[in-house]
Design a protein around this motif. Structure first.
Motif, mmCIF file in Angstrom:
data_model
loop_
_atom_site.group_PDB
_atom_site.id
_atom_site.type_symbol
_atom_site.label_atom_id
_atom_site.label_comp_id
_atom_site.label_asym_id
_atom_site.label_seq_id
_atom_site.Cartn_x
_atom_site.Cartn_y
_atom_site.Cartn_z
ATOM 1 N N ALA A 125 0.818 -1.219 0.000
ATOM 2 C CA ALA A 125 0.000 0.000 0.000
ATOM 3 C C ALA A 125 0.848 1.264 0.000
ATOM 4 C CB ALA A 125 -0.928 0.004 1.219
ATOM 5 N N ARG B 166 -5.458 -3.601 -1.750
ATOM 6 C CA ARG B 166 -6.920 -3.369 -1.780
ATOM 7 C C ARG B 166 -7.571 -3.786 -3.093
ATOM 8 N NH1 ARG B 166 -4.319 0.897 0.666
ATOM 9 N NH2 ARG B 166 -3.932 1.737 -1.417
ATOM 10 N N ASN B 167 -6.842 -3.656 -4.215
ATOM 11 C CA ASN B 167 -7.460 -3.832 -5.525
ATOM 12 C C ASN B 167 -6.451 -4.422 -6.497
ATOM 13 O OD1 ASN B 167 -8.434 -3.056 -8.307
ATOM 14 N ND2 ASN B 167 -10.118 -2.195 -7.095
ATOM 15 N N LYS C 65 -6.093 -3.810 -9.483
ATOM 16 C CA LYS C 65 -5.586 -2.808 -10.421
ATOM 17 C C LYS C 65 -4.280 -2.186 -9.928
ATOM 18 C CE LYS C 65 -10.174 -1.664 -12.223
ATOM 19 N NZ LYS C 65 -11.212 -0.619 -12.362
ATOM 20 N N GLU C 66 -3.933 -2.399 -8.669
ATOM 21 C CA GLU C 66 -2.677 -1.893 -8.125
ATOM 22 C C GLU C 66 -1.469 -2.628 -8.713
ATOM 23 O OE1 GLU C 66 -2.850 -2.282 -3.871
ATOM 24 O OE2 GLU C 66 -4.887 -1.484 -3.775
ATOM 25 N N LEU D 259 4.042 2.232 -2.009
ATOM 26 C CA LEU D 259 5.078 1.876 -2.979
ATOM 27 C C LEU D 259 6.317 2.758 -2.873
ATOM 28 C CD1 LEU D 259 3.208 0.834 -6.253
ATOM 29 C CD2 LEU D 259 3.964 -0.551 -4.318
ATOM 30 N N GLY E 137 -1.675 -6.764 -4.789
ATOM 31 C CA GLY E 137 -2.042 -5.456 -4.270
ATOM 32 C C GLY E 137 -2.585 -5.632 -2.875
ATOM 33 N N THR F 3 -5.609 -10.063 -3.696
ATOM 34 C CA THR F 3 -5.166 -8.904 -2.933
ATOM 35 C C THR F 3 -5.052 -9.263 -1.453
ATOM 36 O OG1 THR F 3 -7.406 -8.091 -2.496
ATOM 37 C CG2 THR F 3 -6.366 -7.381 -4.556
ATOM 38 N N ILE G 192 2.928 -2.175 -9.138
ATOM 39 C CA ILE G 192 3.743 -3.066 -8.307
ATOM 40 C C ILE G 192 4.724 -3.854 -9.174
ATOM 41 C CG2 ILE G 192 3.653 -5.126 -6.840
ATOM 42 C CD1 ILE G 192 0.967 -4.025 -5.759
#
Length: 301
Positions: A110, A139-140, A142-143, A112, A137, A165, A147
């Motif tokens: 969370a 939370r999501n 899409k992270e 980076l 990720g 996640t 990453i």
């Protein structure tokens, strides 16, 4: 294909690893459950016991470190290097709330910017190879793009990816499309981890991703230790009951308190339930035992 045993904290310790390796089809690599160095980078007595070379004879093992402080990682890595270890795994995947709340494990994903600084320091200083076990990720899903871009900046010995996640924990279905993206974009060797409990599930995964080079088993092998033998179509003469008997004897030699031995043995049946739903009634009887004598009688030891 290379096969790995996942590091499950409190479960896949040196007793479990040695017993499994002796009785069933051995893994290529066993990952030692995460070590949590203190503020001085020191390990607990129990953790030191788990990484001692004499407790891991004939096994190819990789210790895992859980921290978000570079100095703790480097101090522990120096200690492990002194024991002969040439690779260390960084835990960026643990979804436990007590871990993520401290910004460790999947919680580190969370932030980076801070993770970037951490990785810069450990890769610049460490004398050993570093692999990473990661979620996609916190939370999501899409992270994960950002990453993976970060991971691609470093010469990882391997990226072991569980495509869920941190927030999802072990709920829902792994995001196979995110794993597919990693296969296409990762500059580092990739290993898959997540929800392969049966030979059929493994074969479906392999059919979907035939270019994969490595896979890590956790709960699937804990619940059915013959899983790798089934996958490789090799015979094993040992049964689940025989395996539990060997663990029953070994843990009594290692752990002085009966209730702790019993608690440890019962935990294996939790994983058995993932793979053998038809044994639920029997497993409930196991859970109700209150002494090792009751457990042994029920198991016909």
């Amino acid at each position: 294909m290379k096969y790995y045993l996942a590091p499950l904290e409190g479960i896949t310790d040196h007793i479990y690893r040695k017993t499994y390796h002796r009785m069933f089809k051995p893994m290529d690599t066993y990952f030692i459950p995460f070590l949590t160095p203190n503020e001085n980078g020191k390990l607990s007595k129990r953790q030191k016991q788990d990484v001692l070379p004499e407790n891991n004879k004939e096994l190819h093992v990789v210790p895992q470190i859980l921290t978000n402080k570079a100095e703790e990682f480097l101090s522990a890595a120096d200690y492990l290097s002194g024991l002969g270890y040439e690779e260390i795994n960084l835990n960026l995947g643990c979804p436990s709330r007590c871990v993520t709340a401290k910004g460790r494990g999947a919680g580190f994903l969370a932030d980076l910017e801070e993770l970037h600084r951490f990785l810069d320091e450990i890769f610049e200083t460490s004398k050993v190879r570093i692999s990473i076990k990661s979620r996609i990720g916190m939370r999501n899903e899409k992270e994960f793009g950002a990453i993976l871009e970060l991971y691609n900046e470093y010469p990882l010995s391997e990226l072991i990816l569980h495509p869920r996640t941190g927030k999802e924990g072990y709920q829902g279905i792994p995001h196979w499309e995110t794993y597919r993206y990693a296969l296409e974009k990762s500059r580092n060797p990739l290993c898959y981890n997540g929800d392969l409990f049966t030979k059929e599930q493994y074969e479906a995964w392999l059919n979907e991703f035939p270019q994969s080079r490595a896979v890590m088993f956790g709960r699937g092998v804990l619940g059915e230790p013959s899983l790798l033998s089934q996958i490789k179509r090799t015979k094993t003469s040992h049964t689940w009951q025989e395996f539990q008997y060997e663990l029953y004897l070994a843990y009594q030699k290692e752990i002085p308190e009966e209730r702790h031995v019993l608690s440890k043995l019962k935990e294996f049946w939790t994983y058995r339930a993932f793979c053998h739903r038809e044994e639920q009634e029997w497993i409930q009887k196991i859970y109700r035992t209150k002494t090792l004598k009751e457990y042994a009688e029920l198991m016909h030891f």
